[in-house]
Design a protein around this motif. Sequence first.
Motif, PDB file in Angstrom:
ATOM      1  N   UNK A   1       0.846  -1.191   0.000  1.00  0.00           N
ATOM      2  CA  UNK A   1       0.000   0.000   0.000  1.00  0.00           C
ATOM      3  C   UNK A   1       0.883   1.244   0.000  1.00  0.00           C
ATOM      4  N   UNK A   2       0.887   2.016  -1.103  1.00  0.00           N
ATOM      5  CA  UNK A   2       1.755   3.199  -1.164  1.00  0.00           C
ATOM      6  C   UNK A   2       1.380   4.274  -0.144  1.00  0.00           C
ATOM      7  N   UNK A   3       0.199   4.177   0.432  1.00  0.00           N
ATOM      8  CA  UNK A   3      -0.206   5.124   1.471  1.00  0.00           C
ATOM      9  C   UNK A   3       0.266   4.689   2.860  1.00  0.00           C
ATOM     10  N   UNK A   4       0.969   3.525   2.934  1.00  0.00           N
ATOM     11  CA  UNK A   4       1.403   3.023   4.230  1.00  0.00           C
ATOM     12  C   UNK A   4       2.888   2.664   4.267  1.00  0.00           C
ATOM     13  N   UNK A   5       3.767   3.669   4.112  1.00  0.00           N
ATOM     14  CA  UNK A   5       5.185   3.383   4.342  1.00  0.00           C
ATOM     15  C   UNK A   5       5.380   3.121   5.835  1.00  0.00           C
ATOM     16  N   UNK A   6       6.208   2.123   6.161  1.00  0.00           N
ATOM     17  CA  UNK A   6       6.367   1.749   7.571  1.00  0.00           C
ATOM     18  C   UNK A   6       7.810   1.754   8.045  1.00  0.00           C
ATOM     19  N   UNK A   7       8.724   2.034   7.142  1.00  0.00           N
ATOM     20  CA  UNK A   7      10.122   2.015   7.542  1.00  0.00           C
ATOM     21  C   UNK A   7      11.029   2.418   6.401  1.00  0.00           C
ATOM     22  N   UNK A   8      12.291   2.096   6.588  1.00  0.00           N
ATOM     23  CA  UNK A   8      13.331   2.454   5.621  1.00  0.00           C
ATOM     24  C   UNK A   8      14.226   1.246   5.391  1.00  0.00           C
ATOM     25  N   UNK A   9      14.485   0.943   4.136  1.00  0.00           N
ATOM     26  CA  UNK A   9      15.471  -0.096   3.812  1.00  0.00           C
ATOM     27  C   UNK A   9      16.833   0.578   3.801  1.00  0.00           C
ATOM     28  N   UNK A  10      17.702   0.171   4.708  1.00  0.00           N
ATOM     29  CA  UNK A  10      19.049   0.745   4.798  1.00  0.00           C
ATOM     30  C   UNK A  10      20.041   0.051   3.882  1.00  0.00           C
ATOM     31  N   UNK A  11      19.782  -1.198   3.558  1.00  0.00           N
ATOM     32  CA  UNK A  11      20.713  -1.982   2.742  1.00  0.00           C
ATOM     33  C   UNK A  11      19.918  -2.936   1.869  1.00  0.00           C
ATOM     34  N   UNK A  12      20.088  -2.812   0.577  1.00  0.00           N
ATOM     35  CA  UNK A  12      19.464  -3.732  -0.381  1.00  0.00           C
ATOM     36  C   UNK A  12      20.554  -4.129  -1.359  1.00  0.00           C
ATOM     37  N   UNK A  13      20.714  -5.446  -1.519  1.00  0.00           N
ATOM     38  CA  UNK A  13      21.751  -5.890  -2.457  1.00  0.00           C
ATOM     39  C   UNK A  13      21.456  -7.290  -2.969  1.00  0.00           C
ATOM     40  N   UNK A  14      21.998  -7.548  -4.121  1.00  0.00           N
ATOM     41  CA  UNK A  14      21.946  -8.891  -4.681  1.00  0.00           C
ATOM     42  C   UNK A  14      23.149  -9.665  -4.177  1.00  0.00           C
ATOM     43  N   UNK A  15      22.940 -10.924  -3.865  1.00  0.00           N
ATOM     44  CA  UNK A  15      24.055 -11.827  -3.605  1.00  0.00           C
ATOM     45  C   UNK A  15      23.789 -13.080  -4.430  1.00  0.00           C
ATOM     46  N   UNK A  16      24.540 -14.126  -4.191  1.00  0.00           N
ATOM     47  CA  UNK A  16      24.378 -15.336  -5.003  1.00  0.00           C
ATOM     48  C   UNK A  16      23.009 -15.979  -4.823  1.00  0.00           C
ATOM     49  N   UNK A  17      22.356 -15.718  -3.708  1.00  0.00           N
ATOM     50  CA  UNK A  17      21.071 -16.347  -3.404  1.00  0.00           C
ATOM     51  C   UNK A  17      19.871 -15.556  -3.909  1.00  0.00           C
ATOM     52  N   UNK A  18      19.937 -14.212  -3.820  1.00  0.00           N
ATOM     53  CA  UNK A  18      18.794 -13.403  -4.226  1.00  0.00           C
ATOM     54  C   UNK A  18      18.930 -11.960  -3.816  1.00  0.00           C
ATOM     55  N   UNK A  19      17.781 -11.301  -3.606  1.00  0.00           N
ATOM     56  CA  UNK A  19      17.752  -9.902  -3.202  1.00  0.00           C
ATOM     57  C   UNK A  19      17.601  -9.844  -1.689  1.00  0.00           C
ATOM     58  N   UNK A  20      18.673  -9.450  -1.016  1.00  0.00           N
ATOM     59  CA  UNK A  20      18.702  -9.372   0.438  1.00  0.00           C
ATOM     60  C   UNK A  20      18.428  -7.940   0.861  1.00  0.00           C
ATOM     61  N   UNK A  21      17.597  -7.779   1.891  1.00  0.00           N
ATOM     62  CA  UNK A  21      17.242  -6.454   2.390  1.00  0.00           C
ATOM     63  C   UNK A  21      17.446  -6.378   3.894  1.00  0.00           C
ATOM     64  N   UNK A  22      17.804  -5.188   4.352  1.00  0.00           N
ATOM     65  CA  UNK A  22      17.896  -4.926   5.781  1.00  0.00           C
ATOM     66  C   UNK A  22      17.417  -3.501   5.999  1.00  0.00           C
ATOM     67  N   UNK A  23      16.536  -3.332   6.978  1.00  0.00           N
ATOM     68  CA  UNK A  23      15.998  -2.007   7.223  1.00  0.00           C
ATOM     69  C   UNK A  23      15.436  -1.875   8.617  1.00  0.00           C
ATOM     70  N   UNK A  24      14.767  -0.730   8.840  1.00  0.00           N
ATOM     71  CA  UNK A  24      14.231  -0.408  10.160  1.00  0.00           C
ATOM     72  C   UNK A  24      12.755  -0.062  10.062  1.00  0.00           C
ATOM     73  N   UNK A  25      11.977  -0.683  10.924  1.00  0.00           N
ATOM     74  CA  UNK A  25      10.595  -0.262  11.112  1.00  0.00           C
ATOM     75  C   UNK A  25      10.648   1.002  11.963  1.00  0.00           C
TER      76      UNK A  25
END
Length: 179
Positions: free
Chosen positions: A64-88
């Motif tokens: 829901x674009x009207x409901x942002x709940x946090x910030x992704x501080x780190x997004x990157x591709x690795x050998x497995x997939x798209x890894x994300x780390x952030x803060x609510x």
Amino acid sequence: MLEHKFTQHSNTLVVEDEGVISGYASLFDHADQGGDLVRPGAFAASLKRLAAAGSAVKMLWQHDPAQPIGIWDDIREDARGLWVKGRLLPGVARAREAQALIAAGAIDGLSIGYRTERASKAADGTRHLQQLDLWEVSLVTFPMLPTARLNLTGKGRDPDTLAMLCTALRQAGAEMHPD
């Protein structure tokens, strides 16, 4: 056209102190329930463009674009997939709700919102997503890719961490309701 892909998998979403979450929002070469398969490198150009523009992938609640709940501080591709780390963000009511749901194990899915830039169809009908314009990564109840999940190992589910989280939210002025 914006597309959404949900993913979920046990032990891939991590919840740490102070609302920090991490996990795989997409796993490469895993067909989702809609017959799409994200290929390695599919996010590279998009992540590079976002970084060059000083922009960020949004963290939303249930797409829901009207409901942002946090910030992704780190997004990157690795050998497995798209890894994300952030803060609510504790100042956002829905983020506090999401954190409580995650801590209780009631929600653990991740899902990507994107526009397809390049894809091909395999003989078996699977669509291979080769280049995607990533817009957002959401916390969701039902991910399209069952293996896209928050990492809920370790600290995220123990009672001491939950108690510390509640204390931190109270100190930040959050209202805590038992029901």
